[in-house]
Design a protein around this motif. Structure first.
Motif, PDB file in Angstrom:
ATOM      1  N   VAL A 170      78.551  29.162  11.013  1.00 36.71           N
ATOM      2  CA  VAL A 170      78.232  27.779  10.677  1.00 36.71           C
ATOM      3  C   VAL A 170      76.728  27.615  10.821  1.00 36.71           C
ATOM      4  O   VAL A 170      76.175  27.877  11.893  1.00 36.71           O
ATOM      5  CB  VAL A 170      78.964  26.776  11.581  1.00 36.71           C
ATOM      6  CG1 VAL A 170      78.628  25.343  11.166  1.00 36.71           C
ATOM      7  CG2 VAL A 170      80.466  26.998  11.523  1.00 36.71           C
ATOM      8  N   ILE A 171      76.082  27.221   9.736  1.00 25.10           N
ATOM      9  CA  ILE A 171      74.637  27.022   9.731  1.00 25.10           C
ATOM     10  C   ILE A 171      74.382  25.523   9.642  1.00 25.10           C
ATOM     11  O   ILE A 171      74.960  24.826   8.805  1.00 25.10           O
ATOM     12  CB  ILE A 171      73.995  27.745   8.532  1.00 25.10           C
ATOM     13  CG1 ILE A 171      74.266  29.247   8.626  1.00 25.10           C
ATOM     14  CG2 ILE A 171      72.495  27.475   8.472  1.00 25.10           C
ATOM     15  CD1 ILE A 171      73.895  30.019   7.383  1.00 25.10           C
ATOM     16  N   PRO A 189      71.008  27.220  13.825  1.00 24.66           N
ATOM     17  CA  PRO A 189      70.170  26.133  13.314  1.00 24.66           C
ATOM     18  C   PRO A 189      69.090  26.612  12.358  1.00 24.66           C
ATOM     19  O   PRO A 189      68.563  27.725  12.496  1.00 24.66           O
ATOM     20  CB  PRO A 189      69.535  25.572  14.593  1.00 24.66           C
ATOM     21  CG  PRO A 189      69.456  26.737  15.515  1.00 24.66           C
ATOM     22  CD  PRO A 189      70.653  27.605  15.204  1.00 24.66           C
ATOM     23  N   VAL A 190      68.772  25.752  11.395  1.00 21.34           N
ATOM     24  CA  VAL A 190      67.626  25.979  10.516  1.00 21.34           C
ATOM     25  C   VAL A 190      66.885  24.661  10.358  1.00 21.34           C
ATOM     26  O   VAL A 190      67.494  23.589  10.375  1.00 21.34           O
ATOM     27  CB  VAL A 190      68.030  26.519   9.123  1.00 21.34           C
ATOM     28  CG1 VAL A 190      68.533  27.937   9.209  1.00 21.34           C
ATOM     29  CG2 VAL A 190      69.066  25.619   8.473  1.00 21.34           C
ATOM     30  N   ALA A 191      65.561  24.744  10.198  1.00 18.34           N
ATOM     31  CA  ALA A 191      64.747  23.539  10.079  1.00 18.34           C
ATOM     32  C   ALA A 191      64.745  23.047   8.633  1.00 18.34           C
ATOM     33  O   ALA A 191      64.827  23.823   7.679  1.00 18.34           O
ATOM     34  CB  ALA A 191      63.318  23.823  10.529  1.00 18.34           C
ATOM     35  N   ALA A 197      66.128  27.039   1.661  1.00 18.06           N
ATOM     36  CA  ALA A 197      67.096  27.943   1.040  1.00 18.06           C
ATOM     37  C   ALA A 197      66.890  29.384   1.494  1.00 18.06           C
ATOM     38  O   ALA A 197      67.858  30.103   1.790  1.00 18.06           O
ATOM     39  CB  ALA A 197      67.017  27.841  -0.478  1.00 18.06           C
ATOM     40  N   ASP A 198      65.650  29.805   1.588  1.00 22.22           N
ATOM     41  CA  ASP A 198      65.371  31.180   2.022  1.00 22.22           C
ATOM     42  C   ASP A 198      65.762  31.379   3.483  1.00 22.22           C
ATOM     43  O   ASP A 198      66.250  32.458   3.864  1.00 22.22           O
ATOM     44  CB  ASP A 198      63.896  31.510   1.832  1.00 22.22           C
ATOM     45  CG  ASP A 198      63.508  31.649   0.356  1.00 22.22           C
ATOM     46  OD1 ASP A 198      64.403  31.955  -0.457  1.00 22.22           O
ATOM     47  OD2 ASP A 198      62.314  31.428   0.027  1.00 22.22           O
ATOM     48  N   ARG A 199      65.548  30.370   4.313  1.00 24.22           N
ATOM     49  CA  ARG A 199      65.932  30.495   5.721  1.00 24.22           C
ATOM     50  C   ARG A 199      67.450  30.590   5.867  1.00 24.22           C
ATOM     51  O   ARG A 199      67.960  31.338   6.718  1.00 24.22           O
ATOM     52  CB  ARG A 199      65.380  29.301   6.518  1.00 24.22           C
ATOM     53  CG  ARG A 199      63.862  29.323   6.675  1.00 24.22           C
ATOM     54  CD  ARG A 199      63.367  28.305   7.693  1.00 24.22           C
ATOM     55  NE  ARG A 199      63.529  26.926   7.242  1.00 24.22           N
ATOM     56  CZ  ARG A 199      62.669  26.287   6.447  1.00 24.22           C
ATOM     57  NH1 ARG A 199      61.596  26.926   5.972  1.00 24.22           N
ATOM     58  NH2 ARG A 199      62.870  25.021   6.108  1.00 24.22           N
ATOM     59  N   VAL A 200      68.176  29.854   5.040  1.00 29.65           N
ATOM     60  CA  VAL A 200      69.634  29.946   5.082  1.00 29.65           C
ATOM     61  C   VAL A 200      70.089  31.311   4.591  1.00 29.65           C
ATOM     62  O   VAL A 200      70.971  31.942   5.180  1.00 29.65           O
ATOM     63  CB  VAL A 200      70.279  28.821   4.248  1.00 29.65           C
ATOM     64  CG1 VAL A 200      71.794  29.008   4.185  1.00 29.65           C
ATOM     65  CG2 VAL A 200      69.948  27.458   4.843  1.00 29.65           C
ATOM     66  N   ARG A 201      69.480  31.804   3.509  1.00 25.78           N
ATOM     67  CA  ARG A 201      69.844  33.135   2.997  1.00 25.78           C
ATOM     68  C   ARG A 201      69.637  34.213   4.053  1.00 25.78           C
ATOM     69  O   ARG A 201      70.412  35.176   4.149  1.00 25.78           O
ATOM     70  CB  ARG A 201      69.003  33.460   1.762  1.00 25.78           C
ATOM     71  CG  ARG A 201      69.391  32.695   0.504  1.00 25.78           C
ATOM     72  CD  ARG A 201      68.672  33.266  -0.712  1.00 25.78           C
ATOM     73  NE  ARG A 201      68.928  32.471  -1.910  1.00 25.78           N
ATOM     74  CZ  ARG A 201      68.106  31.534  -2.380  1.00 25.78           C
ATOM     75  NH1 ARG A 201      66.947  31.284  -1.731  1.00 25.78           N
ATOM     76  NH2 ARG A 201      68.420  30.860  -3.467  1.00 25.78           N
ATOM     77  N   ALA A 202      68.591  34.074   4.847  1.00 24.81           N
ATOM     78  CA  ALA A 202      68.330  35.071   5.886  1.00 24.81           C
ATOM     79  C   ALA A 202      69.446  35.098   6.928  1.00 24.81           C
ATOM     80  O   ALA A 202      69.759  36.160   7.480  1.00 24.81           O
ATOM     81  CB  ALA A 202      66.990  34.785   6.561  1.00 24.81           C
TER      82      ALA A 202
END
Length: 305
Positions: A170-171, A189-191, A197-202
């Motif tokens: 879960v992101i 968590p992501v900011a 989108a790139d941070r989620v892909r990572a």
């Protein structure tokens, strides 16, 4: 006479004022409840402002609030399963900012003994919204789920429910100050902001299966569309226009005691908690609305009686 917080016109938070209301009596199939706490939700603010009058028309003076917790002090004829003195939580749309209210037995469930009044009074709206949303999006075992505005009320519950429904990852999007909070709920968590989108892909190199937008902003929409292959697996509770334009799922859901019972069972099993950032006395409902509208609330705000 009991006190309620009501509006006599649409406007900013200042139109929300104390109002004495007649003492109600429980009719057949009903309970009278002495309210101990009521949750504050952005939909309350939008109704107060007049933004939603075409969907939820007001009859002035109009009491606000749609979730509560309290103690049963009268049962109507033919009521079974509840008795005077029982502690309950439930939903009563555009009725809950009050010291006493009457509801049907199908609008309440027993309050878990160790659940605080403020959390109990704040559970129904965000809890059922998240529960209905994840069921509609068919979240299941092994999936990766993206929750936008994950530190808010709906997001807080959605993160935990996604894990309970079997999601592997879960992101959650949130400001950096809420990242430790999201980790404590079981989310990665992501900011917000450029590069989301790139941070989620990572974090999800195999892709995202489901996205829940509890924010309503353009970024949440764009990132969800970019990352989730099936638009039917993207849902929003906050962006009606996007649902129509892009073929994503507009998430609605009926309130029910059955849904609430599922949530309280999960709480009893240790799989759900609800953070209440701040409480206000009932008479200070306008101050609670101002804080809600300012944004950045972690979890919920509650009024206490």
């Amino acid at each position: 006479m009991p006190l309620a917080m009501a509006i006599t016109e649409f406007g900013d938070a200042d139109v929300l004022r104390p109002l004495e209301v007649p003492e109600p009596s429980a009719g057949p199939g009903q309970l009278r409840v002495r309210v101990r706490a009521a949750g504050v939700n952005l939909i309350d603010c939008r109704i107060r402002s007049g933004f939603m009058q075409s969907i939820y028309p007001a009859t002035f003076p109009q009491v606000l609030g749609n979730e509560f917790a309290g103690v049963v002090d009268e049962t109507g004829p033919d009521v079974t399963g509840f008795a005077v003195g029982d502690e309950v939580l439930g939903f009563a749309f555009m009725q809950s900012y009050t010291e006493v209210l009457v509801v049907g037995v199908d609008q309440v469930v027993a309050k878990p003994a160790d659940l605080s009044w403020e959390a109990a009074g704040s559970l129904s709206a965000v809890g059922q919204t998240a529960y209905n949303a994840l069921r509609a999006l068919r979240v299941t075992t092994g999936q990766t789920v993206l929750v936008h505005a994950a530190a808010g009320g709906v997001g807080t519950v959605a993160v935990q429910l996604a894990r309970a429904f079997g999601a592997t990852t879960v992101i959650g999007t949130a400001s950096p100050g809420n990242h430790d909070y999201l980790r404590s709920l079981g989310a990665e968590p992501v900011a917000y902001g450029p590069g989301l989108a790139d941070r989620v892909r990572a974090l999800a190199p195999a892709g995202v299966d489901v996205a829940l937008d509890a924010h309503g902003g353009q970024e949440a929409l764009d990132v969800s569309l970019a990352l989730v292959p099936d638009r039917a697996s993207i849902g929003t509770i906050a962006n009606f226009r996007a649902a129509g334009q892009h073929g994503i799922t507009m998430l609605r859901g009926e309130r029910s005691a059955e849904n609430l019972a599922a949530l309280t069972r999960l709480y009893d099993e240790g799989g759900l908690r609800l953070h209440v950032q701040r409480t206000y006395p009932l008479r200070q409902a306008a101050d609670a609305h101002r804080e809600a509208e300012a944004g950045h609330v972690r979890g919920k705000l509650a009024l206490v009686v």
